[in-house]
Design a protein around this motif. Structure first.
Motif, PDB file in Angstrom:
ATOM      1  N   ASP A 129       5.295 -42.068  20.975  1.00 27.92           N
ATOM      2  CA  ASP A 129       4.136 -41.793  20.089  1.00 27.92           C
ATOM      3  C   ASP A 129       4.438 -40.742  18.773  1.00 27.92           C
ATOM      4  OD1 ASP A 129       1.623 -40.617  19.254  1.00 27.92           O
ATOM      5  OD2 ASP A 129       1.303 -39.399  20.750  1.00 27.92           O
TER       6      ASP A 129
ATOM      7  N   TYR B 226       2.798 -39.662  16.703  1.00 23.23           N
ATOM      8  CA  TYR B 226       1.858 -38.331  16.225  1.00 23.23           C
ATOM      9  C   TYR B 226       2.496 -36.886  16.708  1.00 23.23           C
ATOM     10  CZ  TYR B 226      -1.228 -42.023  14.339  1.00 23.23           C
ATOM     11  OH  TYR B 226      -1.822 -43.214  13.799  1.00 23.23           O
ATOM     12  N   SER B 227       2.790 -37.285  18.272  1.00 25.62           N
ATOM     13  CA  SER B 227       3.059 -36.079  18.859  1.00 25.62           C
ATOM     14  C   SER B 227       4.691 -35.756  18.642  1.00 25.62           C
ATOM     15  CB  SER B 227       2.737 -35.957  20.099  1.00 25.62           C
ATOM     16  OG  SER B 227       3.205 -37.193  21.018  1.00 25.62           O
TER      17      SER B 227
ATOM     18  N   HIS C 274       1.294 -35.336   8.567  1.00 28.75           N
ATOM     19  CA  HIS C 274      -0.196 -35.720   8.630  1.00 28.75           C
ATOM     20  C   HIS C 274      -0.233 -36.379   7.296  1.00 28.75           C
ATOM     21  CE1 HIS C 274      -0.413 -31.869   6.032  1.00 28.75           C
ATOM     22  NE2 HIS C 274      -1.604 -32.705   5.682  1.00 28.75           N
TER      23      HIS C 274
ATOM     24  N   GLY D 239       0.454 -44.040  10.789  1.00 35.09           N
ATOM     25  CA  GLY D 239       1.187 -44.163  12.028  1.00 35.09           C
ATOM     26  C   GLY D 239       2.475 -44.910  11.961  1.00 35.09           C
TER      27      GLY D 239
ATOM     28  N   ARG E 293       5.059 -42.708  10.103  1.00 36.31           N
ATOM     29  CA  ARG E 293       5.316 -41.814  11.117  1.00 36.31           C
ATOM     30  C   ARG E 293       6.618 -42.104  11.851  1.00 36.31           C
ATOM     31  NH1 ARG E 293       0.362 -37.968  12.745  1.00 36.31           N
ATOM     32  NH2 ARG E 293      -0.870 -38.174  10.900  1.00 36.31           N
TER      33      ARG E 293
END
Length: 357
Positions: free
Chosen positions: A118, A120-121, A171, A175, A178
């Protein structure tokens, strides 16, 4: 995919020889299950990884595929020592690290890095990109030529990002961007082995090919070995030289990609490959539908763990666990764990006794 995945390596590769970079033998990870109202006591264990044998050689990419919950990610975390093994052996360049102390692992951790699923996390939202990528170098006391900032900017450029975005926060990126940051962080310590835990499954399909192409190019340019964990067999076929199929904590088949995709021998591998979409509309492959759910890893079936869903299961499958061995007629290095293996073909087995939903 809108961006075509390039296939630079030959379709078939010989079984690797020599001393492996990573050697896993009998690796186990059991998570205890506790019960009781007032006094908690151990009532069982989840057999997430239950006796895995696997090798990864230098400059080799090994794919690990299987259904969700089969133990792929747990195995990746055991290799990076983010989890402590219950039993078994993990050797890196001949050195045992399965139960190595934190001090003994310190010089090895920089050689084994991980890309998480992930994007994002896995990135700290309160840190800038420069701080995220530079942290491993600062923690390990590495002062690259030109300073940490210059090295971070070089890494950003290597993964296809703008070096001027050094001071931006996660942020502010998409995706796919990242995940490239995560790749840059994994590269910051010049690792020899990267465990990629489903690095593209959380990304848009149009972005997946770009990230896979990036990892392929990095392996070609830097000579990094990969343990590539995924559930998308088409991506694994393009990226990995050898592929291991995992089911309920065990490896049921492992071979070079040409042999596995064109001549699978284990029924579970047949079922997985029958579900892979074909680009050619005229090539309609009949789907093998398995009945029921994956058995509980707390109480796995006796003998062969796939027998409860297998159309070829017999009494022997319930009493004897099939060893992972090379069958007659298989190419060197093609190992299968099945008492009654399929013919080496992707054709739908006959007679079809699979219990269909």
């Amino acid at each position: 995919m809108s961006d075509q995945i390039t296939l630079d390596k030959p379709e078939g590769t010989a079984a690797p020889t020599g001393t492996p970079l990573l050697e896993i033998k009998g690796l186990e990870k059991h998570f205890p299950v506790h019960g009781g109202f007032l006094i908690k006591r151990k009532v069982g264990a989840v057999h997430a990884v239950d006796g895995i044998d696997l090798t990864v050689h230098s400059n080799e990419s090994v794919g690990l595929v299987g259904e969700s919950g089969c133990g792929k990610s747990t195995l990746g975390r055991l290799v990076t020592r983010l989890l402590e093994p219950t039993g078994g052996s993990i050797k890196y360049q001949g050195q045992e690290i399965a139960h190595a102390s934190r001090k003994a692992m310190a010089p090895i951790r920089s050689d084994i890095q991980m890309i998480f699923q992930d994007p994002y996390s896995s990135l700290n939202p309160r840190q800038t990109v420069g701080a995220i990528i530079g942290a491993p170098m600062e923690i390990n006391g590495i002062e690259p030529a030109g300073g940490v900032q210059r090295r971070v900017q070089e890494l950003l450029e290597t993964v296809g990002l703008n070096p001027e975005h050094y001071n931006r926060f996660p942020h502010e990126f998409s995706g796919g961007q990242r995940q490239r940051i995560g790749v840059a962080r994994a590269l910051s310590l010049n690792p020899k082995l990267i465990v990629a835990d489903e690095p593209v499954s959380a990304l848009d399909v149009s972005i997946q090919a770009q990230v896979v192409n990036l990892l392929q190019q990095l392996q070609k340019d830097l000579g990094i070995s990969f343990l590539f964990i995924a559930h998308d067999l088409s991506i694994v076929r393009h990226f990995s030289q050898r592929v291991a199929v995992m089911y309920l904590g065990k490896i049921v088949e492992i071979a070079d990609r040409k042999s596995l995709y064109e001549s699978p021998r284990h029924p579970y591998t047949h079922a997985l490959l029958s579900a892979v979409p074909e680009a050619d509309p005229d090539d309609v492959r009949e789907r093998i539908r398995l009945t029921g759910d994956v058995p509980s890893p707390i109480n796995p079936p006796s003998g062969c763990r796939f027998r409860t869903r297998c159309w070829k299961a017999q009494d022997k499958c319930a009493t004897e666990e099939p060893p992972l061995v090379q069958l007659s007629g298989n190419v060197d290095g093609h190992l299968t764990a099945c008492h009654f293996p399929e013919e080496g073909s992707t054709a739908v087995p006959e007679p079809r006794l699979a219990k269909e939903l």
